[in-house]
Write an enzyme that holds these catalytic residues in place. Structure first.
Site, PDB file in Angstrom:
ATOM      1  N   SER A   1       0.811  -1.226   0.000  1.00 55.62           N
ATOM      2  CA  SER A   1       0.000   0.000   0.000  1.00 55.62           C
ATOM      3  C   SER A   1       0.839   1.268   0.000  1.00 55.62           C
ATOM      4  CB  SER A   1      -0.937   0.009   1.214  1.00 55.62           C
ATOM      5  OG  SER A   1      -0.203   0.113   2.410  1.00 55.62           O
TER       6      SER A   1
ATOM      7  N   LYS B   1       0.668   4.455   6.661  1.00 56.49           N
ATOM      8  CA  LYS B   1       0.124   5.351   5.635  1.00 56.49           C
ATOM      9  C   LYS B   1       0.792   6.721   5.764  1.00 56.49           C
ATOM     10  CE  LYS B   1      -3.095   2.235   4.644  1.00 56.49           C
ATOM     11  NZ  LYS B   1      -2.925   1.380   3.459  1.00 56.49           N
TER      12      LYS B   1
END
Length: 291
Positions: free
Chosen positions: A87, A163
């Site tokens: 990700s 993230k």
């Protein structure tokens, strides 16, 4: 012969031979008792055994001290994390190990836009990430868990995500402007860290980040179940600052991927809103430890 009855030898008389001197007598040495030697050898062996025993007894103490230091480092200073998903590609690749800073929040640091953070799963986010690594055999798994607990191995199976912070409390994050860019407080982001071939976002949204929360997105926008995929949930997909474990500061392994994770320059161009979410003494710049 001469007149005095002495023989003549060329006119010189022979030198008289010196009388032999008696040799000095050496002092008699006392006999060495065999029992004394054996006793000294026994004493020497006993001293060596004591030294070995003392050293052996120090090893567990040294190991315990080292483990305590490692545990303190992992709990309060820095921790290694294993990245099992894509990700955050291409910034962080599958299998990379990152070092997460846990220290600076104790000295007044807050999460800022552009930071790459590790945080606890707010609930169900991991379902959208890539599969976890294969399970280790019994025995190996327990050893790895113990070493991970004390910080000697990176975390590989904790319920954590990584993230990039796009907006902090008080910011308005939206997508997209006329050129397809994500904006923060109306300022478009230049995002060279986004994985090649990805658009800034295929999902249209506009979120005002609530107090004390963060809007996060993965750099691999097409493969990241980030805040955009939880817009219909409470707090519009934002995460609580209290769930942040720390800021990822460097890719430590493998050496070929080593790099420092700096804040991209584009976030310095974002107009600073009055940051909401300062709730008095607390975590992340408010004095209390991470949850």
């Amino acid at each position: 012969m001469g007149s005095r009855g002495r023989p003549r030898w060329g006119g010189r008389e022979p030198e008289p031979e010196p009388e032999p001197q008696p040799r000095p007598r050496s002092k008699p040495q006392p006999p060495v008792a065999e029992g004394g030697r054996a006793e000294r050898r026994r004493l020497a062996r006993r001293v060596r055994r004591r030294r070995r025993t003392r050293r052996a007894g120090e090893v567990p103490l040294l190991v315990a001290v080292a483990l305590c230091i490692a545990l303190v480092l992992k709990t309060f200073l820095v921790q290694a994390f294993f990245i099992p998903s894509g990700s955050m590609e291409q910034t962080i690749r599958i299998g990379d190990r990152v070092l997460v800073d846990k220290l600076t929040p104790w000295f007044g640091s807050e999460v800022e836009r552009g930071d790459v953070v590790v945080f606890k799963d707010p609930g169900g986010w991991l379902k959208g990430e890539a599969a976890r690594p294969a399970q280790d055999p019994v025995g190996v798994k327990q050893i790895k868990q113990a070493l991970t607990f004390i910080g000697l191995l990176p975390s590989a199976d904790e319920q954590d995500l990584i993230k990039r912070v796009i907006g902090v409390g008080g910011d308005t994050v939206a997508c997209c402007d006329g050129r397809g860019r994500v904006t923060v407080n109306g300022s478009p982001l230049d995002e060279p860290y986004v994985n090649p071939g990805n658009s800034p976002s295929d999902i249209r949204f506009e979120v005002t980040v609530p107090a004390g929360r963060l809007f996060v997105m993965g750099d691999h926008r097409a493969n990241s179940a980030d805040s955009r995929f939880h817009l219909d949930e409470a707090f519009e997909g934002t995460i609580d600052e209290h769930g942040v474990v720390g800021e990822a500061v460097v890719i430590a392994w493998p050496f070929g991927h080593w790099r420092k994770l700096d804040t991209p320059a584009t976030f310095r161009m974002v107009p600073d809103q009055a940051r909401r979410g300062r709730r008095g003494p607390g975590r992340r710049g408010r004095g209390a430890p991470f949850a």
